[in-house]
Scaffold this motif. Structure first.
Motif, PDB file in Angstrom:
ATOM      1  N   CYS A 146       0.828  -1.215   0.000  1.00  0.00           N
ATOM      2  CA  CYS A 146       0.000   0.000   0.000  1.00  0.00           C
ATOM      3  C   CYS A 146       0.858   1.259   0.000  1.00  0.00           C
ATOM      4  O   CYS A 146       0.587   2.215  -0.750  1.00  0.00           O
ATOM      5  CB  CYS A 146      -0.938  -0.012   1.208  1.00  0.00           C
ATOM      6  SG  CYS A 146      -2.224  -1.269   1.150  1.00  0.00           S
ATOM      7  N   VAL A 147       1.887   1.291   0.838  1.00  0.00           N
ATOM      8  CA  VAL A 147       2.766   2.460   0.887  1.00  0.00           C
ATOM      9  C   VAL A 147       3.452   2.668  -0.464  1.00  0.00           C
ATOM     10  O   VAL A 147       3.529   3.799  -0.980  1.00  0.00           O
ATOM     11  CB  VAL A 147       3.817   2.307   2.009  1.00  0.00           C
ATOM     12  CG1 VAL A 147       4.832   3.449   1.950  1.00  0.00           C
ATOM     13  CG2 VAL A 147       3.136   2.285   3.369  1.00  0.00           C
ATOM     14  N   SER A 148       3.918   1.592  -1.064  1.00  0.00           N
ATOM     15  CA  SER A 148       4.593   1.683  -2.360  1.00  0.00           C
ATOM     16  C   SER A 148       3.637   2.161  -3.447  1.00  0.00           C
ATOM     17  O   SER A 148       4.013   2.962  -4.314  1.00  0.00           O
ATOM     18  CB  SER A 148       5.185   0.331  -2.744  1.00  0.00           C
ATOM     19  OG  SER A 148       6.083  -0.130  -1.769  1.00  0.00           O
ATOM     20  N   ALA A 149       2.402   1.662  -3.435  1.00  0.00           N
ATOM     21  CA  ALA A 149       1.428   2.059  -4.450  1.00  0.00           C
ATOM     22  C   ALA A 149       1.136   3.545  -4.387  1.00  0.00           C
ATOM     23  O   ALA A 149       1.077   4.238  -5.418  1.00  0.00           O
ATOM     24  CB  ALA A 149       0.143   1.253  -4.273  1.00  0.00           C
ATOM     25  N   VAL A 150       0.945   4.068  -3.172  1.00  0.00           N
ATOM     26  CA  VAL A 150       0.646   5.494  -3.012  1.00  0.00           C
ATOM     27  C   VAL A 150       1.836   6.352  -3.432  1.00  0.00           C
ATOM     28  O   VAL A 150       1.690   7.328  -4.180  1.00  0.00           O
ATOM     29  CB  VAL A 150       0.251   5.796  -1.555  1.00  0.00           C
ATOM     30  CG1 VAL A 150       0.128   7.304  -1.336  1.00  0.00           C
ATOM     31  CG2 VAL A 150      -1.069   5.117  -1.213  1.00  0.00           C
ATOM     32  N   PHE A 172      -1.252   0.706 -12.723  1.00  0.00           N
ATOM     33  CA  PHE A 172       0.153   1.047 -12.526  1.00  0.00           C
ATOM     34  C   PHE A 172       0.465   1.337 -11.063  1.00  0.00           C
ATOM     35  O   PHE A 172       1.604   1.118 -10.616  1.00  0.00           O
ATOM     36  CB  PHE A 172       0.528   2.231 -13.416  1.00  0.00           C
ATOM     37  CG  PHE A 172       0.812   1.836 -14.835  1.00  0.00           C
ATOM     38  CD1 PHE A 172       2.048   1.330 -15.187  1.00  0.00           C
ATOM     39  CD2 PHE A 172      -0.157   1.931 -15.809  1.00  0.00           C
ATOM     40  CE1 PHE A 172       2.318   0.941 -16.492  1.00  0.00           C
ATOM     41  CE2 PHE A 172       0.087   1.548 -17.117  1.00  0.00           C
ATOM     42  CZ  PHE A 172       1.334   1.048 -17.461  1.00  0.00           C
ATOM     43  N   MET A 173      -0.524   1.810 -10.294  1.00  0.00           N
ATOM     44  CA  MET A 173      -0.295   1.954  -8.853  1.00  0.00           C
ATOM     45  C   MET A 173      -0.100   0.574  -8.216  1.00  0.00           C
ATOM     46  O   MET A 173       0.745   0.413  -7.327  1.00  0.00           O
ATOM     47  CB  MET A 173      -1.458   2.694  -8.208  1.00  0.00           C
ATOM     48  CG  MET A 173      -1.507   4.176  -8.556  1.00  0.00           C
ATOM     49  SD  MET A 173      -2.829   5.063  -7.702  1.00  0.00           S
ATOM     50  CE  MET A 173      -2.234   5.023  -6.021  1.00  0.00           C
ATOM     51  N   CYS A 174      -0.870  -0.412  -8.687  1.00  0.00           N
ATOM     52  CA  CYS A 174      -0.668  -1.776  -8.196  1.00  0.00           C
ATOM     53  C   CYS A 174       0.706  -2.299  -8.603  1.00  0.00           C
ATOM     54  O   CYS A 174       1.366  -3.020  -7.832  1.00  0.00           O
ATOM     55  CB  CYS A 174      -1.767  -2.690  -8.726  1.00  0.00           C
ATOM     56  SG  CYS A 174      -3.397  -2.411  -7.987  1.00  0.00           S
ATOM     57  N   MET A 175       1.149  -1.932  -9.817  1.00  0.00           N
ATOM     58  CA  MET A 175       2.481  -2.352 -10.251  1.00  0.00           C
ATOM     59  C   MET A 175       3.557  -1.707  -9.381  1.00  0.00           C
ATOM     60  O   MET A 175       4.544  -2.354  -9.018  1.00  0.00           O
ATOM     61  CB  MET A 175       2.685  -1.990 -11.725  1.00  0.00           C
ATOM     62  CG  MET A 175       1.844  -2.813 -12.682  1.00  0.00           C
ATOM     63  SD  MET A 175       2.088  -2.375 -14.423  1.00  0.00           S
ATOM     64  CE  MET A 175       3.813  -2.822 -14.648  1.00  0.00           C
ATOM     65  N   TRP A 176       3.363  -0.424  -9.033  1.00  0.00           N
ATOM     66  CA  TRP A 176       4.294   0.239  -8.123  1.00  0.00           C
ATOM     67  C   TRP A 176       4.299  -0.468  -6.768  1.00  0.00           C
ATOM     68  O   TRP A 176       5.357  -0.640  -6.145  1.00  0.00           O
ATOM     69  CB  TRP A 176       3.928   1.708  -7.942  1.00  0.00           C
ATOM     70  CG  TRP A 176       4.407   2.606  -9.021  1.00  0.00           C
ATOM     71  CD1 TRP A 176       3.665   3.178 -10.016  1.00  0.00           C
ATOM     72  CD2 TRP A 176       5.747   3.075  -9.214  1.00  0.00           C
ATOM     73  NE1 TRP A 176       4.453   3.956 -10.825  1.00  0.00           N
ATOM     74  CE2 TRP A 176       5.737   3.911 -10.367  1.00  0.00           C
ATOM     75  CE3 TRP A 176       6.947   2.861  -8.558  1.00  0.00           C
ATOM     76  CZ2 TRP A 176       6.881   4.541 -10.836  1.00  0.00           C
ATOM     77  CZ3 TRP A 176       8.100   3.483  -9.029  1.00  0.00           C
ATOM     78  CH2 TRP A 176       8.052   4.310 -10.160  1.00  0.00           C
ATOM     79  N   GLY A 177       3.099  -0.885  -6.305  1.00  0.00           N
ATOM     80  CA  GLY A 177       3.033  -1.603  -5.041  1.00  0.00           C
ATOM     81  C   GLY A 177       3.791  -2.912  -5.080  1.00  0.00           C
ATOM     82  O   GLY A 177       4.549  -3.251  -4.152  1.00  0.00           O
TER      83      GLY A 177
END
Length: 398
Positions: A257-261, A300-305
């Motif tokens: 979650c932190v990574s996605a945000v 892409f936010m999920c990919m960042w997560g």
């Protein structure tokens, strides 16, 4: 234990005790900071008064809300930098180094914010050079002031080299000694995280494009003029490291979650910066699921997560092992040389993009730097280098 004790004592002396033997160069730098800061405070006051009168007369009616916000961010950042520079200058003149490093770093952050705001509003203009000159003065002050005495600096260097050798032999080099985080957040680690992640980012982007976006067609995904570097991935990796360093033992969903945000916010900001500075669009997610102004989306936010989880649990330990392959005797000199080259590459990239934008806007080169870019980095060269990027001057906010 003895080395740590000596190191703590010398650091305490260097940071907390005012020193009458402050080098003359530091007193000169302090005087320049006082003079420049005082003049800047007066200039900021004049700008604020003039802007207030302009708003009452409706002079900002045609400007976008974002331009208005950027203008005031610029004013506030410069105002703080000016006031803090005066305080720092007074401390240096009086020979007091207490918290001088922290103060210098806060001024540097304010200058970065001011530079970004000014760049989005004006591009490379005359106002950029005073900011660059102030940054150089601060770097010189930062290097000399902590600590300032040559004997202390020599002792600290010897202790650092001894500790580095011992940690390299023990296999703990680069790890956070306090145990609160995974790695030490020092310049050496941060810089090489940026470099290695920038290279890995280019590889990931290139493979993804060849296999998914346009099968079998290679496209150059580099983000700097020279070298296989994608600074977006480098900055993203640094942000992930700074944010997740203390979360290396946290549950996977927390890291995700932190990574996605963080990744989504960074992607959104980068898209805004590129468009408002140069009218450049490198990606557009309009029409995709839960997109935010086409600048980022849910997928892409999920990919960042997912990348954040992989980064903190697997990639960062492996990366730390790789960068520690640099011989400990060379690590500081090699890093210094590479850092200078990377800064030069980043600066030249911004200049070349700005000149590319100016040419597409119908403006002719009017100085030696713009003529140099027009000759060596013309429109065709830039289009081939930044294949995924398109510049539409009308969308810029200048």
């Amino acid at each position: 234990m003895q080395k740590e004790f000596v190191s703590e004592i010398t650091l305490e002396i260097a940071e907390d005790k005012p020193d009458a033997r402050m080098p003359l160069i530091m007193k000169v730098i302090g005087a320049l900071l006082i003079l420049g800061g005082a003049l800047a405070v007066l200039a900021m006051a004049a700008v604020i008064v003039g802007s207030g009168m302009g708003m009452r007369q409706g002079l900002f009616a045609d400007d976008s809300v974002l331009s208005f916000i950027l203008y005031w961010v610029l004013v506030i950042a410069l105002g703080y930098a000016a006031a803090a520079s005066v305080v720092l200058g007074v401390r240096l003149v009086r020979g007091n180094r207490r918290r001088a490093r922290l103060l210098a770093e806060s001024v540097a952050i304010a200058l970065v914010v001011a530079f970004g705001s000014d760049f989005m509003l004006e591009g490379i203009s005359a106002s950029v050079w005073p900011l660059a000159l102030t940054a150089i003065i601060l770097i010189v002050a930062h290097v000399v002031v902590d600590p300032a005495l040559s004997d202390e600096r020599r002792l600290q260097r010897q202790l650092r080299m001894m500790e580095t050798r011992d940690e390299a032999e023990e296999g703990t080099l680069g790890l956070d000694k306090s145990g609160q985080g995974f790695i030490e957040l020092d310049f050496f680690n941060i810089f090489w995280i940026f470099v290695v992640a920038s290279v890995i980012g280019v590889v990931i982007e290139s493979v993804y494009h060849v296999l998914v976006v346009d099968f079998g067609h290679y496209e150059d995904r580099a983000g700097l003029l020279f070298g296989p570097f994608s600074p977006i991935y480098g900055c993203g990796a640094v942000l992930m490291t700074l944010a997740l360093n203390r979360f290396h033992k946290a549950p996977v969903w927390t890291v995700f979650c932190v990574s996605a945000v963080i990744g989504g916010a960074f992607e959104y900001f980068t898209s805004c910066f590129m468009e408002y500075c140069f009218g450049a669009v490198a990606w557009d997610y309009t029409g995709t699921f839960l997109n935010i102004n086409g600048r980022t989306n849910f997928m892409f936010m999920c990919m960042w997560g997912a990348l954040g989880v992989m980064w903190i649990r697997w990639a960062l330990p492996a990366l730390l092992y790789v960068i520690n392959l640099i011989p400990w005797q060379w690590r500081y000199s090699v890093t210094a040389v590479c850092a200078v080259l990377m800064v030069a590459d980043c600066c030249m990239t911004l200049v070349a993009l700005d000149c590319w934008y100016s040419r597409l806007s119908g403006l002719s080169p009017d100085n030696a730097l713009e003529w140099f870019c027009a000759e060596h980095f013309d429109n065709t060269w830039m289009e081939n280098r930044f294949e995924s990027m398109s510049i539409v001057p009308d969308t810029a906010r200048r």
